[in-house]
Design a protein around this motif. Structure first.
Motif, mmCIF file in Angstrom:
data_model
loop_
_atom_site.group_PDB
_atom_site.id
_atom_site.type_symbol
_atom_site.label_atom_id
_atom_site.label_comp_id
_atom_site.label_asym_id
_atom_site.label_seq_id
_atom_site.Cartn_x
_atom_site.Cartn_y
_atom_site.Cartn_z
ATOM 1 N N VAL A 1 0.851 -1.194 0.000
ATOM 2 C CA VAL A 1 0.000 0.000 0.000
ATOM 3 C C VAL A 1 0.884 1.241 0.000
ATOM 4 O O VAL A 1 1.855 1.314 0.761
ATOM 5 C CB VAL A 1 -0.930 0.009 1.226
ATOM 6 N N LEU A 2 0.565 2.199 -0.855
ATOM 7 C CA LEU A 2 1.314 3.452 -0.919
ATOM 8 C C LEU A 2 0.559 4.550 -0.172
ATOM 9 O O LEU A 2 -0.668 4.650 -0.267
ATOM 10 C CB LEU A 2 1.526 3.867 -2.380
ATOM 11 N N PRO A 3 1.274 5.381 0.583
ATOM 12 C CA PRO A 3 0.630 6.474 1.321
ATOM 13 C C PRO A 3 -0.173 7.384 0.397
ATOM 14 O O PRO A 3 0.304 7.796 -0.666
ATOM 15 C CB PRO A 3 1.818 7.222 1.938
ATOM 16 N N GLY A 4 -1.386 7.670 0.780
ATOM 17 C CA GLY A 4 -2.253 8.525 -0.024
ATOM 18 C C GLY A 4 -3.033 7.788 -1.091
ATOM 19 O O GLY A 4 -3.955 8.341 -1.680
ATOM 20 N N LEU A 5 -2.642 6.522 -1.347
ATOM 21 C CA LEU A 5 -3.317 5.731 -2.380
ATOM 22 C C LEU A 5 -3.958 4.484 -1.778
ATOM 23 O O LEU A 5 -4.144 3.472 -2.451
ATOM 24 C CB LEU A 5 -2.323 5.316 -3.471
ATOM 25 N N GLU A 6 -4.288 4.552 -0.501
ATOM 26 C CA GLU A 6 -4.787 3.379 0.201
ATOM 27 C C GLU A 6 -6.079 2.857 -0.430
ATOM 28 O O GLU A 6 -6.993 3.632 -0.748
ATOM 29 C CB GLU A 6 -5.056 3.719 1.675
ATOM 30 N N LEU B 1 -13.875 1.949 -4.315
ATOM 31 C CA LEU B 1 -13.400 2.730 -5.459
ATOM 32 C C LEU B 1 -11.966 2.387 -5.827
ATOM 33 O O LEU B 1 -11.596 2.409 -7.006
ATOM 34 C CB LEU B 1 -13.500 4.223 -5.146
ATOM 35 N N VAL B 2 -11.167 2.102 -4.831
ATOM 36 C CA VAL B 2 -9.750 1.755 -5.042
ATOM 37 C C VAL B 2 -9.551 0.317 -4.584
ATOM 38 O O VAL B 2 -9.735 -0.002 -3.402
ATOM 39 C CB VAL B 2 -8.821 2.713 -4.271
ATOM 40 N N TRP B 3 -9.191 -0.540 -5.523
ATOM 41 C CA TRP B 3 -9.137 -1.977 -5.289
ATOM 42 C C TRP B 3 -7.707 -2.495 -5.135
ATOM 43 O O TRP B 3 -6.765 -1.945 -5.709
ATOM 44 C CB TRP B 3 -9.767 -2.734 -6.458
ATOM 45 N N THR B 4 -7.580 -3.587 -4.389
ATOM 46 C CA THR B 4 -6.398 -4.449 -4.490
ATOM 47 C C THR B 4 -6.797 -5.589 -5.418
ATOM 48 O O THR B 4 -7.910 -5.617 -5.968
ATOM 49 C CB THR B 4 -6.001 -5.023 -3.112
ATOM 50 N N TYR B 5 -5.880 -6.555 -5.592
ATOM 51 C CA TYR B 5 -6.182 -7.701 -6.446
ATOM 52 C C TYR B 5 -7.453 -8.427 -5.992
ATOM 53 O O TYR B 5 -8.196 -8.983 -6.806
ATOM 54 C CB TYR B 5 -5.000 -8.680 -6.456
ATOM 55 N N THR C 1 -8.555 11.540 -5.677
ATOM 56 C CA THR C 1 -9.692 12.236 -5.096
ATOM 57 C C THR C 1 -10.942 11.399 -5.338
ATOM 58 O O THR C 1 -11.337 11.171 -6.482
ATOM 59 C CB THR C 1 -9.871 13.632 -5.728
ATOM 60 N N ARG C 2 -11.543 10.930 -4.258
ATOM 61 C CA ARG C 2 -12.648 9.982 -4.356
ATOM 62 C C ARG C 2 -13.988 10.706 -4.352
ATOM 63 O O ARG C 2 -14.250 11.555 -3.496
ATOM 64 C CB ARG C 2 -12.555 8.964 -3.219
ATOM 65 N N ILE D 1 -7.025 12.566 -14.601
ATOM 66 C CA ILE D 1 -7.993 11.749 -15.319
ATOM 67 C C ILE D 1 -8.986 11.213 -14.284
ATOM 68 O O ILE D 1 -8.624 10.950 -13.138
ATOM 69 C CB ILE D 1 -7.350 10.588 -16.100
ATOM 70 N N THR D 2 -10.218 11.091 -14.695
ATOM 71 C CA THR D 2 -11.255 10.563 -13.811
ATOM 72 C C THR D 2 -11.716 9.213 -14.335
ATOM 73 O O THR D 2 -12.037 9.074 -15.524
ATOM 74 C CB THR D 2 -12.444 11.527 -13.714
ATOM 75 N N VAL D 3 -11.733 8.226 -13.448
ATOM 76 C CA VAL D 3 -12.102 6.860 -13.822
ATOM 77 C C VAL D 3 -13.106 6.313 -12.813
ATOM 78 O O VAL D 3 -13.270 6.851 -11.716
ATOM 79 C CB VAL D 3 -10.858 5.938 -13.874
ATOM 80 N N ASP D 4 -13.757 5.230 -13.189
ATOM 81 C CA ASP D 4 -14.724 4.603 -12.281
ATOM 82 C C ASP D 4 -14.025 3.908 -11.117
ATOM 83 O O ASP D 4 -14.479 3.983 -9.977
ATOM 84 C CB ASP D 4 -15.571 3.575 -13.035
ATOM 85 N N ARG D 5 -12.918 3.200 -11.432
ATOM 86 C CA ARG D 5 -12.233 2.425 -10.402
ATOM 87 C C ARG D 5 -10.717 2.487 -10.618
ATOM 88 O O ARG D 5 -10.234 2.726 -11.734
ATOM 89 C CB ARG D 5 -12.682 0.956 -10.419
ATOM 90 N N VAL D 6 -9.982 2.226 -9.519
ATOM 91 C CA VAL D 6 -8.522 2.186 -9.544
ATOM 92 C C VAL D 6 -8.074 0.851 -8.957
ATOM 93 O O VAL D 6 -8.635 0.389 -7.952
ATOM 94 C CB VAL D 6 -7.909 3.338 -8.719
#
Length: 467
Positions: free
Chosen positions: A150-155, A160-164, A242-243, A262-267
């Protein structure tokens, strides 16, 4: 609370742990596995196997969409995401149950819980906050695996923000997606979601994608991915996320410092993994931990007598087959098996199941030269192979690297259809210490993709027939 004595206790039932326990049982040692979640570990349950099931679906979907290339008609092809995910989970579940059967068959005791070293060959097993068992063993093998970095600020937040893990069970197909990291995990997920229709962007901090691969293969892969519609940014960092309610705005910074959004649905966060070294009692031992991984010698031994470590816990390459082989080496060394020797990391094949597939073993051309070798390099393109053309897979390459003086096969690097199956031929050749002479005199069947392996060897010595 029961106390049970074993010859070997393995903490973790993944590809390293369960294989080590089974090999111990085969050698007549009384073995136990302590597993807190599910037998088979991350690989069988949330990694190697379910992702391959997803990627197989994407491959079939791609083929159906291009049915007309084969003289077929398949109009209105669509998918049911729920069924796609269910199939993946079913495959994973089947194999996990199979691991349980194998352990039972080999009379390995399986204990449900979280293992913690207590010193002096003792291991406490905790479950739901209580100590349920205390085990003793002359040899304790740690195979606790690793988790997503996990990277700081990108948890990751799981929505919205996924791991595997979240990426394997999406409730809906995102229309747009950002993948942070272009190693094997990142590129495989990028390939899957892109093939299934998501507008996919890959961001990589290094100067090329799949940076562990030979630079020539990496460049080939990028060209093909971009031709297929993937957007790739190298030498780029994700500075902020930014979520929103159902989207994420990603701030990207290039090498020159310039930023864009860029704005996306998921990361998907795919920036490597870190060893599970916490809460297993290491602080009470002499076990050394460096950069989140346990330090071992070639036989899995740590600085603490009677304590060993294998697999992802010990660092890269983070591969299931590496973990399994380390487990066998560790146990055979403990048992005093004659002829056991450390695993040579240069002979561990690596496979990435994107489209096109990527596979390699040994040194890249760049690393071989840096190591002081004068090299001979051979190449053969898929477009020159009859089977590749018949399959409708003309994009790819086989590359071989030899020591110019001795003829030793130093490395092999491949991109294209089914190269994850082909690479083992070169891995066997390296284990047998084959030179170009043995490979040249090997008869390869026709028509097969494997003929390209032969031709690449011939090309390194100016003898290619079909190129």
């Amino acid at each position: 609370m029961s106390e049970t004595s074993f010859d070997i206790v393995v903490v973790g039932g993944g590809p390293g742990g369960y294989v080590a326990a089974i090999r111990a049982a085969q050698l007549g040692l009384r073995a136990a596995v302590v597993e807190r979640e599910h037998l088979g570990g991350i690989c069988l349950n949330w990694g190697c196997i379910p992702t391959k099931a997803l990627l197989r679906t994407a491959e079939v979907y791609r083929t159906l969409r291009h049915a007309s290339d084969f003289g077929l008609e398949a109009d209105g092809v669509r998918f049911d995401l729920g069924k796609v995910v269910k199939r993946s989970r079913t495959v994973a579940g089947q194999l996990a149950r199979g691991v349980g059967h194998l352990l039972k068959k080999n009379k390995v005791t399986v204990i449900d819980g979280h293992g913690v070293l207590k010193g002096g060959g003792r291991l406490a097993v905790h479950k739901d906050g209580a100590t349920v068992s205390e085990l003793s063993a002359r040899h304790i093998i740690l195979a606790t695996g690793a988790r997503a970095r996990v990277l700081p600020g990108l948890e990751p937040d799981g929505r919205l923000v996924w791991t595997y893990k979240e990426a394997m069970v999406p409730e809906a197909m995102p229309q747009s997606l950002l993948v942070i990291g272009s190693g094997a995990i990142g590129i495989e997920f990028a390939s899957f979601f892109h093939e299934m229709g998501a507008e996919t962007t890959v961001v990589e901090v290094m100067d090329r994608i799949v940076p562990a691969e030979d630079p020539e293969i990496s460049a080939f892969a990028r060209k093909r991915f971009e031709k297929d519609g993937l957007t790739i940014h190298t030498e780029t960092q994700v500075k902020a996320l930014t979520r929103h309610d159902n989207a994420v705005t990603c701030t990207l910074a290039g090498k020159d410092g310039a930023t864009r959004e860029i704005t996306v649905d998921r990361v998907i966060l795919a920036v490597g993994i870190v060893g599970n070294v916490e809460d297993i009692g290491l602080e009470q031992t002499k076990v050394e931990v460096e950069r989140g991984h346990v330090v071992t010698d070639g036989y899995g031994r740590t600085a603490e007598p009677g304590v060993y470590a294998i697999g992802d816990l010990t660092g890269p390459p983070w591969l299931a087959h590496k973990a399994s082989h380390e487990g066998v080496v560790c146990v055979e060394a403990i048992a005093g098996v004659e002829g056991v020797h450390p695993l040579d990391p240069r002979r561990i094949p690596g496979c990435t199941y994107c489209h096109p597939q990527i596979a390699s073993v040994g040194l890249s051309e760049e690393k071989a030269r840096a190591a002081g070798h004068e090299v001979r390099v051979g190449r053969f393109p898929f477009v020159g192979n009859g089977k590749a053309l018949a399959l409708g897979e003309p994009d790819g390459m086989v590359k071989t690297v030899f020591d110019a003086g001795t003829g030793e096969l130093l490395g092999a690097h491949m991109i294209g259809a089914e190269v994850t199956e082909l690479i083992q031929g070169y891995a066997v050749a390296m284990t047998l210490e084959s030179t170009e002479a043995e490979l040249m005199h090997t008869v390869f069947p026709h028509p097969t993709l494997s003929e390209m392996m032969h031709e690449s060897v011939l090309d390194a010595y100016g003898r290619a027939i079909h190129f």
